[in-house]
Design a protein around this motif. Structure first.
Motif, PDB file in Angstrom:
ATOM      1  N   SER A  51       2.391   4.524 -15.945  1.00 12.71           N
ATOM      2  CA  SER A  51       2.041   3.116 -16.149  1.00 12.71           C
ATOM      3  C   SER A  51       1.275   2.528 -14.968  1.00 12.71           C
ATOM      4  O   SER A  51       0.519   1.567 -15.151  1.00 12.71           O
ATOM      5  CB  SER A  51       3.313   2.299 -16.407  1.00 12.71           C
ATOM      6  N   ARG A  52       1.466   3.069 -13.765  1.00 13.45           N
ATOM      7  CA  ARG A  52       0.829   2.509 -12.576  1.00 13.45           C
ATOM      8  C   ARG A  52      -0.546   3.114 -12.282  1.00 13.45           C
ATOM      9  O   ARG A  52      -1.264   2.601 -11.419  1.00 13.45           O
ATOM     10  CB  ARG A  52       1.742   2.717 -11.355  1.00 13.45           C
ATOM     11  N   LEU A  53      -0.889   4.203 -12.937  1.00  8.19           N
ATOM     12  CA  LEU A  53      -2.149   4.889 -12.674  1.00  8.19           C
ATOM     13  C   LEU A  53      -3.098   4.762 -13.860  1.00  8.19           C
ATOM     14  O   LEU A  53      -2.669   4.568 -14.997  1.00  8.19           O
ATOM     15  CB  LEU A  53      -1.887   6.361 -12.356  1.00  8.19           C
ATOM     16  N   ALA A  54      -4.374   4.878 -13.583  1.00  4.72           N
ATOM     17  CA  ALA A  54      -5.379   4.780 -14.639  1.00  4.72           C
ATOM     18  C   ALA A  54      -5.218   5.933 -15.630  1.00  4.72           C
ATOM     19  O   ALA A  54      -4.750   7.014 -15.268  1.00  4.72           O
ATOM     20  CB  ALA A  54      -6.776   4.809 -14.024  1.00  4.72           C
ATOM     21  N   PRO A  55      -5.606   5.709 -16.898  1.00  9.21           N
ATOM     22  CA  PRO A  55      -5.435   6.744 -17.927  1.00  9.21           C
ATOM     23  C   PRO A  55      -6.116   8.071 -17.609  1.00  9.21           C
ATOM     24  O   PRO A  55      -5.658   9.125 -18.041  1.00  9.21           O
ATOM     25  CB  PRO A  55      -6.058   6.089 -19.168  1.00  9.21           C
ATOM     26  N   ASN A  56      -7.225   8.025 -16.854  1.00  8.91           N
ATOM     27  CA  ASN A  56      -7.959   9.262 -16.548  1.00  8.91           C
ATOM     28  C   ASN A  56      -7.544   9.896 -15.223  1.00  8.91           C
ATOM     29  O   ASN A  56      -8.229  10.773 -14.695  1.00  8.91           O
ATOM     30  CB  ASN A  56      -9.463   8.982 -16.533  1.00  8.91           C
ATOM     31  N   THR A  57      -6.427   9.429 -14.651  1.00  7.08           N
ATOM     32  CA  THR A  57      -5.947   9.987 -13.386  1.00  7.08           C
ATOM     33  C   THR A  57      -5.572  11.461 -13.565  1.00  7.08           C
ATOM     34  O   THR A  57      -4.895  11.818 -14.531  1.00  7.08           O
ATOM     35  CB  THR A  57      -4.709   9.213 -12.891  1.00  7.08           C
ATOM     36  N   PRO A  58      -5.999  12.345 -12.642  1.00  6.27           N
ATOM     37  CA  PRO A  58      -5.634  13.761 -12.737  1.00  6.27           C
ATOM     38  C   PRO A  58      -4.124  13.956 -12.821  1.00  6.27           C
ATOM     39  O   PRO A  58      -3.350  13.216 -12.198  1.00  6.27           O
ATOM     40  CB  PRO A  58      -6.199  14.363 -11.446  1.00  6.27           C
ATOM     41  N   GLN A 118      -1.516   1.216  -3.348  1.00  5.50           N
ATOM     42  CA  GLN A 118      -2.486   2.143  -3.925  1.00  5.50           C
ATOM     43  C   GLN A 118      -1.683   3.336  -4.456  1.00  5.50           C
ATOM     44  O   GLN A 118      -1.495   4.337  -3.764  1.00  5.50           O
ATOM     45  CB  GLN A 118      -3.508   2.591  -2.880  1.00  5.50           C
ATOM     46  N   PRO A 119      -1.180   3.225  -5.681  1.00  6.09           N
ATOM     47  CA  PRO A 119      -0.230   4.220  -6.177  1.00  6.09           C
ATOM     48  C   PRO A 119      -0.743   5.652  -6.189  1.00  6.09           C
ATOM     49  O   PRO A 119       0.054   6.592  -6.110  1.00  6.09           O
ATOM     50  CB  PRO A 119       0.086   3.728  -7.596  1.00  6.09           C
ATOM     51  N   GLU A 120      -2.064   5.829  -6.262  1.00  3.44           N
ATOM     52  CA  GLU A 120      -2.597   7.191  -6.225  1.00  3.44           C
ATOM     53  C   GLU A 120      -2.349   7.865  -4.876  1.00  3.44           C
ATOM     54  O   GLU A 120      -2.423   9.094  -4.765  1.00  3.44           O
ATOM     55  CB  GLU A 120      -4.096   7.183  -6.535  1.00  3.44           C
ATOM     56  N   HIS A 121      -2.022   7.063  -3.847  1.00  2.11           N
ATOM     57  CA  HIS A 121      -1.708   7.611  -2.523  1.00  2.11           C
ATOM     58  C   HIS A 121      -0.203   7.638  -2.254  1.00  2.11           C
ATOM     59  O   HIS A 121       0.219   7.992  -1.152  1.00  2.11           O
ATOM     60  CB  HIS A 121      -2.415   6.811  -1.437  1.00  2.11           C
ATOM     61  N   GLY A 122       0.610   7.270  -3.230  1.00  6.14           N
ATOM     62  CA  GLY A 122       2.061   7.326  -3.073  1.00  6.14           C
ATOM     63  C   GLY A 122       2.645   6.123  -2.352  1.00  6.14           C
ATOM     64  O   GLY A 122       2.048   5.040  -2.321  1.00  6.14           O
ATOM     65  N   GLU A 123       3.798   6.318  -1.768  1.00 10.09           N
ATOM     66  CA  GLU A 123       4.546   5.233  -1.134  1.00 10.09           C
ATOM     67  C   GLU A 123       3.998   4.911   0.251  1.00 10.09           C
ATOM     68  O   GLU A 123       3.828   5.809   1.079  1.00 10.09           O
ATOM     69  CB  GLU A 123       6.015   5.621  -1.011  1.00 10.09           C
ATOM     70  N   LEU A 124       3.755   3.628   0.498  1.00  8.86           N
ATOM     71  CA  LEU A 124       3.353   3.188   1.829  1.00  8.86           C
ATOM     72  C   LEU A 124       4.561   2.763   2.646  1.00  8.86           C
ATOM     73  O   LEU A 124       4.636   3.023   3.851  1.00  8.86           O
ATOM     74  CB  LEU A 124       2.359   2.033   1.725  1.00  8.86           C
ATOM     75  N   ALA A 125       5.526   2.097   2.010  1.00 11.90           N
ATOM     76  CA  ALA A 125       6.711   1.615   2.735  1.00 11.90           C
ATOM     77  C   ALA A 125       7.872   1.481   1.765  1.00 11.90           C
ATOM     78  O   ALA A 125       7.688   1.381   0.550  1.00 11.90           O
ATOM     79  CB  ALA A 125       6.432   0.282   3.412  1.00 11.90           C
ATOM     80  N   ARG A 126       9.072   1.491   2.314  1.00 10.05           N
ATOM     81  CA  ARG A 126      10.293   1.286   1.531  1.00 10.05           C
ATOM     82  C   ARG A 126      10.907  -0.049   1.922  1.00 10.05           C
ATOM     83  O   ARG A 126      11.012  -0.378   3.116  1.00 10.05           O
ATOM     84  CB  ARG A 126      11.303   2.401   1.819  1.00 10.05           C
ATOM     85  N   ILE A 127      11.355  -0.788   0.942  1.00 13.51           N
ATOM     86  CA  ILE A 127      11.983  -2.092   1.146  1.00 13.51           C
ATOM     87  C   ILE A 127      13.402  -2.026   0.583  1.00 13.51           C
ATOM     88  O   ILE A 127      13.586  -1.621  -0.567  1.00 13.51           O
ATOM     89  CB  ILE A 127      11.184  -3.195   0.423  1.00 13.51           C
ATOM     90  N   GLU A 128      14.391  -2.403   1.378  1.00 11.48           N
ATOM     91  CA  GLU A 128      15.779  -2.381   0.916  1.00 11.48           C
ATOM     92  C   GLU A 128      16.524  -3.628   1.397  1.00 11.48           C
ATOM     93  O   GLU A 128      16.259  -4.138   2.491  1.00 11.48           O
ATOM     94  CB  GLU A 128      16.511  -1.137   1.424  1.00 11.48           C
ATOM     95  N   VAL A 129      17.449  -4.075   0.585  1.00  9.03           N
ATOM     96  CA  VAL A 129      18.348  -5.172   0.947  1.00  9.03           C
ATOM     97  C   VAL A 129      19.763  -4.739   0.611  1.00  9.03           C
ATOM     98  O   VAL A 129      20.023  -4.275  -0.504  1.00  9.03           O
ATOM     99  CB  VAL A 129      18.015  -6.474   0.180  1.00  9.03           C
TER     100      VAL A 129
END
Length: 202
Positions: A42-49, A81-92
């Protein structure tokens, strides 16, 4: 009468690109895998590898499994930029603590260097809308593999004492991409100011 920190219903502003992680202990591995695959698509474009989709799915699955070990009330994987994965984690999460614990004592605790610390943590006392807080910035060595290599991690933590609540509300943001530290520090400050809670109905 005071209320336990773990009984609060906590909320925080969600930045664009943040993906809420399922941290409920009742979820099975199959449930988590299905969730990660669905979100990645759902987070990536339909033509994403396909391999990029699989990489994001695996990153989300790893993030959820890691966050679940700390039993947070809320956890997000920040993927602008979801194609590059996680940039940071947020927790509470809520931490049980002595009702008499002061902000000064929190500053001493979070400002103490650990064996994994790469420098002395930097602490600042201040006020957030929901209470007195200590902000601690800490750069440390992540887990070392069998070859002696491991990531350098940056975290910023906000430990908050709220009147009438027994315990500490802890908001953390952690990342490896040190190049983006200035932007992520700024984002973390903005998010900390959005923290809210409601008391459970009696």
């Amino acid at each position: 009468m005071s209320i336990a920190i773990t009984d609060l219903n906590v909320d925080i502003g969600v930045p664009g690109g943040a993906i809420q992680l399922p941290v409920e202990a009742s979820l099975s591995p199959a449930d988590l895998e299905s969730w990660a695959e669905s979100v990645a698509f759902s987070r990536l474009a339909p033509n994403t590898p396909r391999d990029v989709v699989a990489a994001l799915s695996e990153a989300l699955l790893t993030a959820a499994a890691d966050s679940r070990t700390r039993s947070p009330a809320l956890a997000f994987s920040f993927c602008p930029q979801p194609e590059h994965g996680e940039l940071a984690r947020i927790e509470v999460r809520g931490l049980k603590a002595d009702a008499g614990l002061t902000v000064e004592e929190l500053a001493d605790y979070f400002g103490t260097a650990l064996s994994i610390s790469l420098e002395q943590p930097e602490t600042t006392r201040g006020e957030l809308p929901i209470g007195q807080a200590v902000r601690a910035r800490h750069r440390f060595q992540g887990s070392i593999d069998e070859f002696g290599d491991g990531p350098v991690l940056q975290t910023v933590a906000y430990a908050i004492r709220t009147e009438g609540v027994d315990g500490v509300l802890l908001f953390t943001m952690t990342w490896q991409a040190l190049f983006f530290s200035d932007e992520l520090f700024e984002l973390a400050d903005k998010l900390a100011a959005t923290l809210q809670y409601t008391r459970p109905r009696r």
